[in-house]
Scaffold this active site. Sequence first.
Site, mmCIF file in Angstrom:
data_model
loop_
_atom_site.group_PDB
_atom_site.id
_atom_site.type_symbol
_atom_site.label_atom_id
_atom_site.label_comp_id
_atom_site.label_asym_id
_atom_site.label_seq_id
_atom_site.Cartn_x
_atom_site.Cartn_y
_atom_site.Cartn_z
ATOM 1 C CE LYS A 1 7.413 -2.450 -0.924
ATOM 2 N NZ LYS A 1 6.920 -3.402 -1.895
ATOM 3 N N GLY B 1 0.310 -9.315 -2.216
ATOM 4 C CA GLY B 1 -0.749 -10.460 -1.752
ATOM 5 C C GLY B 1 -1.646 -10.392 -3.063
#
Lengths: 267, 79
Positions: free
Chosen positions: A108, A196
Site C-alpha cells: 500500500k 476518512g
Amino acid sequence: MTQTLTQAEPLVIDGIALGSRLIMGTGGAPSLDGLGAALVASGTELTTVAMRRYSAPGPGSTGGTNLFDLLLENNIRVLPNTAGCFTAREAVMTAELGREALETDWVKLEVIADEHTLLPDALELVEATEALVERGFKVFAYTNDDPVLALRLEQLGAAAVMPLGAPIGTGLGILNPHNIELIVSRASVPVILDAGIGTASDAALAMELGCDAVLLASAVTRAQDPVAMAQAFRHAVIGGRLAAQAGRIPRRTHALASSAMEGRPDL
Amino acid sequence: MSTIQLNGAPRPLAAGTTLADLVTDVTGRELLPTGKPADGGRLGVAVARNSGIVPRSQWAVTALQRHDDIEIVTAVQGG
C-alpha cells in the site's frame, strides 16, 4: 440470489481472490487482543501493517512479530504500507523492507505531503508508483480523490487505486462522492475507498458509488466497541455492494404513490 | 571497543559477528543458513545495512563491520 451475488464475486487483485471487500488497517488499536477480535469480526481477508524498527515483543506489545503472527493465525493476508514516508525514495525503501520481511510484493503506497493533512503528495506518489512497478511490486496506490491522478496511477501500472474519502483519521466520510463516481467510471483496476470513513453508512455509500472495496482502520479501532463496529462494517460493505448492483430507483422531485388511488372505498 | 548502530542506538560489536548472529540475538530466534527461522515459522523482519537491504539469504555470510548502520524492521500496527 443474494447469497450467490455476494459469494460468487470475490474481489480479485493480482489473481488473488478475496472473499471480503472490507480491507482493514491495524492502526489505533489499544491492544493486540482487541485488534484480533475486531479483525475476526470484520471478516477481512487483507489487512495493512506499517514497517517500523523491531522491538522485542512483550506483554501489551502492539508490534514486534506478534502482529504478523496474529494475521498468519487468522489467515489474513498482510499488506505492508509505506505510512510515514514523505518522498518517493523513502517509500521505495520501505516497500522493499516490507517485501523482504513479509514475503509479499503487495504494497500500500502512501506518500504524504505533511503531517497536518496527511494528504498524498501527488508528484512523489507518481514517481514512487513508477519505481515500484518497475521493481515488480503490486502497488495499491493511496491517492487524492482526483480522477485525473487516479487514471495516471493506473496507467503507470498500479494494481489498485485507493482514493481517499476524507483525510486520514477524520471520520468525515466521503467528501466528494462525485469524484469517487468519476474515478470508478473510468478505472479498469479495482478502486478501493481508503481513509476518512467514520461509520457504517460511509462504507455502504462507497460501495453504492461503485467502489470495489473499502479500507478503514480508525473507524473500527477507535470506536467505543470495535468488535460491534467491525460487524457493522462487514454488513455495510455487503449491503452497499448489493444495492449498487440491484439498481436504485431514480431520484424524483415529487412524490410517487406506492398505493393505487383507484378502488378507494367511499368513506 | 568497536560499535555499530542498531536501530539508532550504539551497540558493541564482537569480532566475527554476522548479521545472522545479530538477528538471532535481537529476535531470540535461531536461524537456518537460509535466514529462515529454525523453528519453521516466519520471522517477519527485514534488515537494512548502511541504507541497503540485505536479503535474508545473505545474513549468514555478511560480517558486520565497525560503524555499520543496521536497521532491523518488522510489521507493527498501522494504516
